[in-house]
Structure formats: structure tokens, C-alpha cells
Design a protein around this motif. Structure first.
Motif, mmCIF file in Angstrom:
data_model
loop_
_atom_site.group_PDB
_atom_site.id
_atom_site.type_symbol
_atom_site.label_atom_id
_atom_site.label_comp_id
_atom_site.label_asym_id
_atom_site.label_seq_id
_atom_site.Cartn_x
_atom_site.Cartn_y
_atom_site.Cartn_z
ATOM 1 N N ALA A 243 40.589 47.349 38.520
ATOM 2 C CA ALA A 243 41.646 48.660 38.309
ATOM 3 C C ALA A 243 42.831 48.219 37.608
ATOM 4 O O ALA A 243 44.114 47.874 37.717
ATOM 5 N N GLU B 140 40.929 43.315 41.279
ATOM 6 C CA GLU B 140 39.517 41.915 41.499
ATOM 7 C C GLU B 140 38.832 42.881 40.674
ATOM 8 O O GLU B 140 37.366 42.402 39.671
ATOM 9 N N ALA B 141 38.541 44.155 40.819
ATOM 10 C CA ALA B 141 37.279 45.062 39.543
ATOM 11 C C ALA B 141 38.357 46.002 39.196
ATOM 12 O O ALA B 141 37.170 46.573 37.909
ATOM 13 N N ILE C 11 41.306 43.421 46.616
ATOM 14 C CA ILE C 11 39.898 44.234 45.406
ATOM 15 C C ILE C 11 39.754 45.217 44.528
ATOM 16 O O ILE C 11 39.871 45.125 43.466
ATOM 17 N N LEU C 12 40.725 45.833 44.572
ATOM 18 C CA LEU C 12 41.171 46.743 43.500
ATOM 19 C C LEU C 12 41.387 45.670 42.027
ATOM 20 O O LEU C 12 41.175 46.088 40.976
ATOM 21 N N LYS D 195 37.549 50.994 43.941
ATOM 22 C CA LYS D 195 38.391 51.511 42.797
ATOM 23 C C LYS D 195 38.095 53.214 42.392
ATOM 24 O O LYS D 195 39.226 53.217 42.216
ATOM 25 N N THR E 136 32.258 48.782 49.332
ATOM 26 C CA THR E 136 32.348 48.525 48.147
ATOM 27 C C THR E 136 33.751 48.204 47.077
ATOM 28 O O THR E 136 34.523 49.650 46.898
ATOM 29 N N SER E 137 33.528 47.596 46.495
ATOM 30 C CA SER E 137 34.573 47.269 45.602
ATOM 31 C C SER E 137 35.444 48.627 44.775
ATOM 32 O O SER E 137 35.805 49.374 44.554
ATOM 33 N N ALA E 138 33.821 48.806 44.196
ATOM 34 C CA ALA E 138 33.603 50.429 43.613
ATOM 35 C C ALA E 138 33.616 51.393 44.265
ATOM 36 O O ALA E 138 34.479 52.452 43.189
#
Length: 57
Positions: free
Chosen positions: A42, A39-40, A36-37, A10, A5-7
Motif C-alpha cells: 500500500a 508488506e501488502a 501489514i499495509l 489494504k 486479510t492483508s488485502a
């Protein structure tokens, strides 16, 4: 390719892993992991290495 997952991405990045190492371990591209990072939410680190320029004589 492991599903992550993106979490998880991150958390790995904030734990000190580089974008390249995350990309390699997940089988994804550098740009995919970077996106992804971002968008999350980070906070991305600088590129590292010697950032000082040579002093001029």
C-alpha cells in the motif's frame, strides 16, 4: 477480534480509512496495521493536517 486479510486491510486503507481507525476496528495495534499495509504494498499517505509553516514576518 475479527479476522481480516492483508488485502482487506489494504482495501480499507486505500478506500480512505486511517491506520488508526483500521487498528481500532480490528483490535490490532497501529504498528501491526502499518507493517501489514507496508508488506501488502500500500502507498501510505502523509500525516495530514496543516503542512505549511508560518510565514516569517
Amino acid at each position: 477480534m475479527p479476522a481480516v486479510t492483508s488485502a482487506e486491510l489494504k482495501a480499507a486503507y486505500e478506500g480512505g480509512a486511517s491506520i488508526r481507525s483500521i487498528a481500532e476496528s480490528t483490535g490490532r495495534s497501529y504498528s501491526f496495521v502499518h507493517r501489514i499495509l507496508t508488506e501488502a504494498g500500500a502507498t501510505l499517505r502523509g500525516r495530514g493536517g496543516n503542512t505549511r509553516s508560518k510565514s516569517r514576518s
